[in-house]
Design an enzyme around this catalytic site. Structure first.
Site, mmCIF file in Angstrom:
data_model
loop_
_atom_site.group_PDB
_atom_site.id
_atom_site.type_symbol
_atom_site.label_atom_id
_atom_site.label_comp_id
_atom_site.label_asym_id
_atom_site.label_seq_id
_atom_site.Cartn_x
_atom_site.Cartn_y
_atom_site.Cartn_z
ATOM 1 N N CYS A 78 0.875 -1.175 0.000
ATOM 2 C CA CYS A 78 0.000 0.000 0.000
ATOM 3 C C CYS A 78 0.910 1.222 0.000
ATOM 4 O O CYS A 78 1.475 1.580 1.043
ATOM 5 C CB CYS A 78 -0.923 0.003 1.210
ATOM 6 S SG CYS A 78 -1.954 1.489 1.324
ATOM 7 N N CYS A 226 -5.183 5.017 -4.925
ATOM 8 C CA CYS A 226 -4.514 3.735 -4.672
ATOM 9 C C CYS A 226 -3.108 3.857 -5.235
ATOM 10 O O CYS A 226 -2.925 3.923 -6.460
ATOM 11 C CB CYS A 226 -5.274 2.579 -5.328
ATOM 12 S SG CYS A 226 -4.451 0.985 -5.157
#
Length: 292
Positions: A78, A226
């Site tokens: 992430c 993202c």
């Protein structure tokens, strides 16, 4: 007692990608998927990703990190969340460079020249169908056989596939807002071709130095940003000769600078983070939580 009960947390975001950071280093304990889901509930601390810091396992690293999506599943990478934990640890340690270990490998970060910005080395992309992974062999993952809609007039088709520590499929479109990603995203995320599910991104090329994307994030749904998807889209754009190797990627929450470095094939992501608030998880959240 839940691993998260009474734990303090920090709520942050990276371009609107909602991140909750919880420091498990003082008293390490395993977080279950059910506990992560409970923590993300409206009366908890809603997040896209929960970044759990654990004591370093490997010499030379600063922490081991487990990454949970809001559905309780774990992610291997992430980028926005990594910038958030880096910002916390820059302040804690006084360092300007950090190394985190995740289940997908090591992530190096260094402090940016502008406050609250940093760069994350997301490592090298993986293109082999077994590494992404895909359920069947594709010799060329620049465009795989996958479509939504009628065979003779598909709505979306021929995505590029790549792993950035997690699986990504990038569909090339003219306008990322012209598609109902909330409808198509879950279908594509869970398509049988993706045995570990996938992040689904719509990408529009605006110039040799600029992409615009929207992403349905595996385990989290529609997201304002993202980071790994921005990296996956940038790499796929360069790999298919749509763009250069250093570009700006515009997400609903803002811009990231992505460079697919030629010297070592690594992908560098630079962008900002923001603090929102601090809190403590109410034990009542986890009163009826099981291990599932």
């Amino acid at each position: 007692m839940s691993a998260l009960a009474n734990r303090p947390f920090v709520k942050m975001n990276g371009l609107g990608n909602e991140i909750v950071v919880v420091d498990m280093r003082p008293a390490p304990a395993a977080i279950t998927p059910a506990e992560a889901r409970a923590a993300a509930a409206p009366r908890g601390a809603p997040f896209d990703q929960l970044m759990a810091l654990y004591p370093a396992r490997t010499p030379g690293t600063d922490a081991f990190v487990r990454i949970f999506n809001n559905d309780g599943s774990e992610s291997g990478a992430c980028g926005n969340g990594t910038r958030c934990i880096a910002e916390i640890m820059f302040r804690e340690t006084g360092k300007s460079a950090l190394t985190f270990e995740t289940r997908s490998g090591l992530l190096n970060c260094w402090k940016g020249s502008v406050p609250l910005t940093s760069t994350v080395d997301m490592g090298a992309p993986r293109f082999d169908w077994r590494d992404i992974p895909l359920a069947e062999e594709f010799r060329d993952t620049r465009a795989i056989e996958l479509q939504i809609g009628p065979i003779d007039a598909p709505v979306l088709h021929s995505p590029s596939a790549v792993s950035m520590g997690n699986p990504h499929a990038i569909f090339w479109v003219d306008d990322v807002n012209a598609y109902d990603l909330a409808r198509f995203g879950p279908l594509l995320e869970n398509h049988p071709i993706f045995p570990e599910r996938a992040n689904i991104t719509l990408a529009a090329v605006k110039s040799r130095e600029h992409l615009v994307i929207r992403t349905w994030e595996r385990g989290a749904g529609l997201t304002k940003a993202c980071g790994s998807a921005a990296c996956a889209a940038a790499v796929s754009a360069a790999r298919t000769r749509r763009t250069a190797r250093k570009i700006t990627v515009t997400l609903p929450g803002g811009d990231l600078l992505i460079e697919w470095r030629e010297s070592d094939n690594h992908v560098l992501m630079t962008g900002p983070v923001a603090y929102e608030h601090e809190g403590r998880f109410d034990p009542a959240l986890f009163a009826e939580v099981g291990a599932a």
